[in-house]
Design a protein around this motif. Structure first.
Motif, mmCIF file in Angstrom:
data_model
loop_
_atom_site.group_PDB
_atom_site.id
_atom_site.type_symbol
_atom_site.label_atom_id
_atom_site.label_comp_id
_atom_site.label_asym_id
_atom_site.label_seq_id
_atom_site.Cartn_x
_atom_site.Cartn_y
_atom_site.Cartn_z
ATOM 1 N N ARG A 15 -22.919 33.621 30.503
ATOM 2 C CA ARG A 15 -21.774 32.978 29.855
ATOM 3 C C ARG A 15 -22.068 32.577 28.418
ATOM 4 O O ARG A 15 -21.166 32.523 27.592
ATOM 5 N N LYS A 61 -18.769 29.061 43.996
ATOM 6 C CA LYS A 61 -17.475 29.308 43.342
ATOM 7 C C LYS A 61 -17.260 30.777 43.014
ATOM 8 O O LYS A 61 -16.367 31.100 42.228
ATOM 9 N N ARG A 63 -18.868 32.750 41.110
ATOM 10 C CA ARG A 63 -18.849 32.782 39.651
ATOM 11 C C ARG A 63 -19.159 34.151 39.055
ATOM 12 O O ARG A 63 -18.837 34.413 37.907
ATOM 13 N N HIS A 98 -5.218 20.254 36.284
ATOM 14 C CA HIS A 98 -6.440 20.207 35.478
ATOM 15 C C HIS A 98 -7.150 18.902 35.774
ATOM 16 O O HIS A 98 -6.539 17.828 35.713
ATOM 17 N N THR A 100 -9.826 16.069 34.759
ATOM 18 C CA THR A 100 -10.549 15.542 33.609
ATOM 19 C C THR A 100 -10.919 14.089 33.894
ATOM 20 O O THR A 100 -10.936 13.678 35.064
ATOM 21 N N GLY A 112 -3.088 18.122 23.459
ATOM 22 C CA GLY A 112 -2.936 18.978 24.628
ATOM 23 C C GLY A 112 -4.298 19.374 25.169
ATOM 24 O O GLY A 112 -5.330 18.862 24.725
ATOM 25 N N GLN A 114 -7.299 21.700 25.362
ATOM 26 C CA GLN A 114 -7.949 22.691 24.494
ATOM 27 C C GLN A 114 -9.090 23.329 25.252
ATOM 28 O O GLN A 114 -9.659 22.719 26.155
ATOM 29 N N ARG A 118 -15.354 26.429 25.813
ATOM 30 C CA ARG A 118 -15.201 27.606 26.670
ATOM 31 C C ARG A 118 -14.269 28.617 26.040
ATOM 32 O O ARG A 118 -13.682 28.405 24.998
ATOM 33 N N ARG A 136 -16.990 15.971 37.990
ATOM 34 C CA ARG A 136 -18.266 16.323 37.359
ATOM 35 C C ARG A 136 -18.590 15.377 36.213
ATOM 36 O O ARG A 136 -19.739 15.243 35.803
ATOM 37 N N ARG A 137 -17.550 14.744 35.647
ATOM 38 C CA ARG A 137 -17.754 13.916 34.447
ATOM 39 C C ARG A 137 -17.563 12.431 34.685
ATOM 40 O O ARG A 137 -17.690 11.643 33.761
HETATM 41 C C1 HQG Z 1 -11.587 18.135 28.256
HETATM 42 C C2 HQG Z 1 -16.744 24.380 36.089
HETATM 43 C C3 HQG Z 1 -10.570 16.057 24.589
HETATM 44 C C4 HQG Z 1 -11.353 18.740 29.607
HETATM 45 C C5 HQG Z 1 -15.557 23.684 36.695
HETATM 46 C C6 HQG Z 1 -12.769 18.749 30.169
HETATM 47 C C7 HQG Z 1 -14.385 24.411 36.109
HETATM 48 C C8 HQG Z 1 -10.347 17.659 26.192
HETATM 49 C C9 HQG Z 1 -13.617 19.010 28.937
HETATM 50 C C10 HQG Z 1 -14.912 24.969 34.812
HETATM 51 C C11 HQG Z 1 -9.250 18.210 25.516
HETATM 52 C C12 HQG Z 1 -14.064 20.443 28.824
HETATM 53 C C13 HQG Z 1 -14.237 24.364 33.602
HETATM 54 C C14 HQG Z 1 -8.829 17.600 24.316
HETATM 55 C C15 HQG Z 1 -9.596 19.373 27.280
HETATM 56 N N1 HQG Z 1 -9.527 16.536 23.890
HETATM 57 N N2 HQG Z 1 -11.016 16.584 25.738
HETATM 58 N N3 HQG Z 1 -7.783 18.055 23.603
HETATM 59 N N4 HQG Z 1 -8.801 19.268 26.212
HETATM 60 N N5 HQG Z 1 -10.532 18.392 27.275
HETATM 61 O O1 HQG Z 1 -16.487 21.967 31.334
HETATM 62 O O2 HQG Z 1 -12.095 22.344 32.773
HETATM 63 O O3 HQG Z 1 -19.306 25.214 37.595
HETATM 64 O O4 HQG Z 1 -15.434 23.082 29.296
HETATM 65 O O5 HQG Z 1 -10.462 17.953 30.379
HETATM 66 O O6 HQG Z 1 -15.585 23.706 38.098
HETATM 67 O O7 HQG Z 1 -13.986 20.626 32.936
HETATM 68 O O8 HQG Z 1 -18.983 26.114 35.285
HETATM 69 O O9 HQG Z 1 -14.000 22.489 31.219
HETATM 70 O O10 HQG Z 1 -13.120 17.520 30.731
HETATM 71 O O11 HQG Z 1 -13.899 25.451 36.912
HETATM 72 O O12 HQG Z 1 -18.347 27.494 37.272
HETATM 73 O O13 HQG Z 1 -12.802 18.712 27.815
HETATM 74 O O14 HQG Z 1 -16.302 24.643 34.785
HETATM 75 O O15 HQG Z 1 -17.033 25.567 36.728
HETATM 76 O O16 HQG Z 1 -15.023 20.661 29.838
HETATM 77 O O17 HQG Z 1 -14.376 22.945 33.645
HETATM 78 P P1 HQG Z 1 -15.336 22.098 30.409
HETATM 79 P P2 HQG Z 1 -13.538 22.014 32.672
HETATM 80 P P3 HQG Z 1 -18.500 26.124 36.705
#
Ligand code: HQG
Length: 189
Positions: A15, A61, A63, A98, A100, A112, A114, A118, A136-137
């Motif tokens: 990735r 998952k 992946r 989603h 978060t 919104g 973003q 990724r 996760r967070r």
């Molecule tokens: C947040 C794992 C501030 C968003 C999981 C998230 C998922 C913003 C974080 C996959 C924002 C990004 C993806 C904005 C979004 N301002 N924060 N405008 N827009 N965010 O990890 O969706 O194990 O890149 O809410 O299970 O958490 O890797 O994305 O908290 O399927 O296979 O910014 O990763 O899968 O975090 O997770 P990430 P995600 P894997």
């Protein structure tokens, strides 16, 4: 190397950093399996094809995917390197979710959803998956996304083989956060 370590290593290499294993990805994210195994071997991570296939099959998952003759492998989503995964655009369900955390809500309300680091914004069809992603967070907040409306307004959606919905961005008007800042779980308006 344990299956879990191999899964983490594959996520990192396929990735984000193919160069870390001395390999390259093609435009659709595929890596040559022999080159990958040799690259891992050179780093002291001895892995054979059987273990690689096992990890691809059993990954929680789903992946990763191998092509039909197991000569190429790729991650199904989650890239930070530029790849064109070649998925066909699909009509999404009316509502997607989603996951978060509360700390991100002010910025999400402003900008919104973003894709951040990724390749795409990740959405899921069910709240439980979104809750797991958010957790996760920290304490998870599940946001509803008016995917049907965004699609009708020109948004493009893809779904990976393992059921993750991907889109480029979700403008604030399509994200279900009410004025109190409390996420609208599953709400359509
Ligand atoms: C947040 C794992 C501030 C968003 C999981 C998230 C998922 C913003 C974080 C996959 C924002 C990004 C993806 C904005 C979004 N301002 N924060 N405008 N827009 N965010 O990890 O969706 O194990 O890149 O809410 O299970 O958490 O890797 O994305 O908290 O399927 O296979 O910014 O990763 O899968 O975090 O997770 P990430 P995600 P894997």
């Amino acid at each position: 190397m344990t299956d879990r370590d191999l899964s983490h290593r594959l996520s990192y290499v396929l990735r984000h950093r193919p160069d870390a294993a001395g390999i390259s990805l093609d435009a659709a994210g595929w890596a040559d399996v022999d080159a990958l195994l040799a690259g891992l071997d050179a780093q002291g991570c001895g892995v054979d094809l059987a273990q690689l296939e096992h990890v691809v099959d059993t990954n929680d998952k789903q992946r990763f995917e191998l092509d039909a003759d197991a000569t190429h492998i790729r991650a199904r989503q989650g890239h930070s390197v530029a790849v064109a995964l070649g998925y066909t655009p699909l009509v999404p369900p009316e509502i997607l979710f989603h996951g978060t955390v509360a700390a991100a809500l002010p910025a999400i309300r402003e900008a919104g959803l973003q894709k951040m680091r990724r390749h795409a914004v990740h959405l899921s069809a069910d709240e439980e998956t979104a809750a797991r992603v958010g957790a996760r967070r920290g304490v998870a907040c599940v946001l509803s996304v008016r995917a049907g409306a965004l699609h009708r307004d020109g948004g493009i959606f893809f779904r990976t083989e393992n059921g993750v919905w991907l889109t480029d961005a979700v403008p604030p008007a399509y994200v279900g956060i009410d004025d109190s800042g409390i996420p609208a779980r599953g709400r359509a308006d």
